[in-house]
Design a protein around this motif. Structure first.
Motif, short mmCIF file in Angstrom:
data_model
loop_
_atom_site.label_atom_id
_atom_site.label_comp_id
_atom_site.label_asym_id
_atom_site.label_seq_id
_atom_site.Cartn_x
_atom_site.Cartn_y
_atom_site.Cartn_z
N TRP A 164 0.86 -1.07 0.03
CA TRP A 164 -0.39 0.03 0.22
C TRP A 164 0.77 1.54 -0.02
O TRP A 164 0.73 2.41 -0.83
CB TRP A 164 -0.67 -0.21 1.08
CG TRP A 164 -2.13 -0.92 0.97
CD1 TRP A 164 -2.25 -2.00 1.18
CD2 TRP A 164 -3.11 -0.83 0.93
NE1 TRP A 164 -3.69 -2.68 0.86
CE2 TRP A 164 -4.09 -1.36 -0.09
CE3 TRP A 164 -3.80 1.35 0.09
CZ2 TRP A 164 -5.55 -1.41 0.32
CZ3 TRP A 164 -5.20 1.01 -0.61
CH2 TRP A 164 -6.09 -0.43 -0.33
N ILE B 132 0.40 1.01 -3.81
CA ILE B 132 -1.06 1.26 -4.00
C ILE B 132 -1.30 2.94 -4.12
O ILE B 132 -1.96 3.57 -4.57
CB ILE B 132 -2.20 1.27 -3.26
CG1 ILE B 132 -1.77 -0.84 -3.81
CG2 ILE B 132 -3.58 0.88 -3.05
CD1 ILE B 132 -2.88 -1.37 -3.57
N PHE C 221 -3.22 6.50 -6.13
CA PHE C 221 -4.03 6.94 -6.06
C PHE C 221 -3.31 8.54 -5.73
O PHE C 221 -4.29 9.21 -6.51
CB PHE C 221 -4.65 6.51 -5.05
CG PHE C 221 -5.77 7.41 -4.33
CD1 PHE C 221 -7.60 7.19 -5.29
CD2 PHE C 221 -5.80 7.75 -3.17
CE1 PHE C 221 -8.34 8.12 -5.38
CE2 PHE C 221 -6.86 8.90 -3.20
CZ PHE C 221 -8.14 9.15 -4.50
N GLU C 222 -2.21 8.51 -5.85
CA GLU C 222 -2.22 10.67 -4.54
C GLU C 222 -1.99 11.09 -6.30
O GLU C 222 -2.90 11.83 -6.59
CB GLU C 222 -1.40 10.58 -3.80
CG GLU C 222 -1.76 9.65 -2.66
CD GLU C 222 -1.14 9.88 -1.27
OE1 GLU C 222 -1.22 9.68 0.21
OE2 GLU C 222 0.23 10.44 -1.56
N ASN D 167 -5.22 11.97 -7.77
CA ASN D 167 -6.03 12.58 -6.97
C ASN D 167 -5.13 13.60 -6.28
O ASN D 167 -5.02 13.39 -4.56
CB ASN D 167 -7.08 11.65 -6.02
CG ASN D 167 -7.97 10.66 -7.02
OD1 ASN D 167 -8.59 10.98 -6.88
ND2 ASN D 167 -6.96 9.55 -7.55
N PHE E 233 -11.38 7.94 -3.44
CA PHE E 233 -10.57 6.08 -3.77
C PHE E 233 -11.55 5.31 -4.15
O PHE E 233 -11.12 4.20 -4.48
CB PHE E 233 -10.34 6.22 -2.21
CG PHE E 233 -9.15 5.54 -1.92
CD1 PHE E 233 -8.48 5.50 -2.41
CD2 PHE E 233 -9.64 4.29 -1.13
CE1 PHE E 233 -7.17 4.34 -1.56
CE2 PHE E 233 -8.37 2.92 -1.21
CZ PHE E 233 -7.39 3.36 -1.61
N TRP F 81 -12.29 4.77 -7.82
CA TRP F 81 -10.42 4.43 -7.83
C TRP F 81 -10.55 3.15 -7.65
O TRP F 81 -9.56 2.49 -8.44
CB TRP F 81 -9.47 5.41 -7.52
CG TRP F 81 -8.04 4.92 -7.90
CD1 TRP F 81 -7.60 5.16 -9.40
CD2 TRP F 81 -6.91 4.32 -7.59
NE1 TRP F 81 -6.05 4.79 -9.88
CE2 TRP F 81 -6.07 4.35 -8.57
CE3 TRP F 81 -6.76 3.38 -6.40
CZ2 TRP F 81 -5.15 3.45 -8.07
CZ3 TRP F 81 -5.74 2.50 -5.94
CH2 TRP F 81 -4.82 2.98 -7.01
N VAL F 82 -10.59 2.52 -6.44
CA VAL F 82 -10.45 1.08 -6.85
C VAL F 82 -11.28 0.04 -7.40
O VAL F 82 -11.22 -1.38 -7.49
CB VAL F 82 -10.83 0.97 -4.89
CG1 VAL F 82 -10.82 -0.72 -4.64
CG2 VAL F 82 -9.75 1.53 -3.78
N SER G 2 -11.30 0.36 -10.35
CA SER G 2 -10.83 0.81 -11.76
C SER G 2 -10.34 -0.12 -12.09
O SER G 2 -9.29 -0.39 -11.21
CB SER G 2 -10.39 1.93 -11.68
OG SER G 2 -8.59 2.05 -11.04
N GLU H 143 -7.52 0.51 -13.80
CA GLU H 143 -6.16 0.51 -12.90
C GLU H 143 -5.41 0.09 -11.45
O GLU H 143 -4.70 -0.32 -10.88
CB GLU H 143 -5.67 2.35 -12.84
CG GLU H 143 -4.18 2.56 -12.02
CD GLU H 143 -4.12 4.36 -12.12
OE1 GLU H 143 -3.11 4.41 -12.10
OE2 GLU H 143 -5.10 4.94 -12.06
N PHE H 144 -6.42 -0.18 -10.59
CA PHE H 144 -6.43 -0.37 -9.27
C PHE H 144 -6.49 -2.08 -8.83
O PHE H 144 -5.38 -2.90 -9.33
CB PHE H 144 -7.28 0.03 -8.32
CG PHE H 144 -7.07 -0.97 -7.16
CD1 PHE H 144 -6.88 -0.46 -5.86
CD2 PHE H 144 -8.37 -2.36 -6.74
CE1 PHE H 144 -6.28 -1.10 -4.96
CE2 PHE H 144 -7.77 -2.45 -5.62
CZ PHE H 144 -6.98 -2.02 -4.20
#
Length: 417
Positions: A40, A44, A48-49, A52, A317, A320-321, A323, A325-326
């Protein structure tokens, strides 16, 4: 002069408001997956950051065995994180019913998952979805390829071949045929009974029939797996009764055991610990040509704390999870946890690819006790742990175990009365 002072005051207020808006929102994630902290932090969260700006994320796991108690204490105290990692079915449903998890059914991103994937984190009528599905785990057996080659053992596909392989390793004497202990109990049920059992109760057909009251735990489909487990004992090595879960992991990764009854969640750890090539095979069928069934268990999701002070950031978030990509990052960074989104993920790890390939060969199901059937007292999941241990040790006959489990279930579950 007065007008200038008013202007300066307004300007100062505007700058203050702007600086507040510009401050990063920090989301905290509750989880039991402390083994995944580095994943994480290194992969991960940075991904994400980067996509976003303005939202920071902290992953704050608890010890797996303490997670439920720690999480409930935090929720009751109002100190729980914004995002809550969800175990499947009743544990998370209880959190939703208590008002701790928000209903996410109106999130557009939930359309990225099948009804089966979402079912582990829905109300019984399907009207509410309270966790975004993340991954499932698949049950089977991991084996030491070098040991198989050395002893001249073929990968088994039927139960007869499976026990012949165990006999060959027993005769050879250089390897414990199979590494599993009974001290921690849950292994005997999770990697034993619910690993081989679906081939007996025909996966979802039997599981749903049990929920509807159309089958009973005294039926052959539910007691025969205990008969098979009883045959495992001679192959588990001396002292298996006191052997813990970490003991079993170590025996296998140190090369002392040939076969490990497994969940795919072991892959990441085993990859770093074992210095030999590994393979995997699914639970052997009773006879050649039989339809195979695998436990492809919806294992992990993530939801929003209904009391979060940052609902918009939390939903960003969660979107995005859901998606691709995740899914790609998670599936490849944590091989053995298979993403549940509708978008296929190209997996790189060969052992993970072997496990997931069984979806195209077999019928998938989930663990038999997880949905509805463990809500009452006695708890069927926990009682299945003890029953599986008793079967392996030979302290109770399969028919006795089935009768005891059936009596317990019927004592509180109306469809079985």
């Amino acid at each position: 002069m007065k007008r200038k002072a008013i202007f300066l005051a307004m300007a100062t207020t505007a700058l203050t408001a702007t600086s507040v808006m510009a401050e990063d929102v920090t989301l905290t994630i509750e989880s039991w997956r402390n083994d995944d902290l580095t994943l994480w932090q290194d992969k991960i969260i940075p991904a994400f950051e980067a996509a976003n700006p303005g939202i920071k994320v902290k992953f704050t796991p608890s010890a797996p065995t303490e997670y439920n108690a720690v999480l409930n204490s935090k929720l009751d105290a109002g100190s729980a994180g914004d995002l809550i990692t969800c175990r499947p079915f009743d544990a998370s449903l209880a959190l939703y019913d208590a008002g701790h998890l928000a209903n996410l059914a109106d999130m557009e991103a939930m359309g990225n998952f099948s009804d089966v994937a979402k079912s582990a984190w829905q109300s019984d009528d399907g009207s509410a979805s309270f966790c975004v599905p993340m991954a499932s785990v698949i049950h089977g057996f991991i084996y030491n390829k070098e040991a198989f080659t050395e002893v001249g053992v073929e990968v088994p596909t039927t139960e007869a071949e499976f026990f012949a392989a165990l006999d060959a390793f027993q005769k050879d004497g250089n390897y414990i045929p199979m590494a599993m202990g009974t001290n921690d109990q849950w292994e005997a049920a999770t990697m034993g009974y619910n690993n081989i059992g679906p081939n007996y109760w025909k996966g979802e057909e039997g599981r749903l029939a049990l929920i509807k009251g159309e089958q009973k735990l005294t039926d052959d489909a539910w007691t025969k797996p205990y008969e098979t487990l009883a045959k495992w004992a001679p192959y588990l090595g001396d002292g298996y009764e006191a052997q813990t879960y970490p003991d079993s992991q170590n025996l296998f990764t140190l090369g002392r055991a040939a076969i490990y009854p497994a969940g795919s969640w072991e892959i990441s750890g085993f990859n770093t610990q074992a210095d030999f090539e590994m393979g995997a095979f699914k639970a052997p069928v009773q006879a050649a040509g039989d339809t195979c069934y695998i436990s492809d268990h919806t294992d992990i999701g993530i939801g929003m704390n209904a009391a979060t002070a940052n609902p918009d950031a939390a939903k960003a978030f969660l979107t995005w999870v859901a998606s691709p990509e995740f899914a790609s990052i998670f599936g490849n960074a944590l091989p053995g946890f298979f993403p549940l989104s509708n978008t296929p993920v190209d997996l790189e790890d060969p052992l993970a690819k072997e496990f997931v390939s069984w979806r195209g060969e077999c019928e998938s199901t989930i663990r038999s006790t997880y949905q509805i059937l463990s809500r009452g007292t006695p708890n069927l999941e926990n009682d299945t742990w003890g029953a599986s241990v008793a079967a392996i040790k030979g302290t109770s006959a399969p028919a006795e175990l089935g009768a005891k489990l059936q009596d317990g279930l019927a004592s509180w579950y109306a469809p079985q009365q």
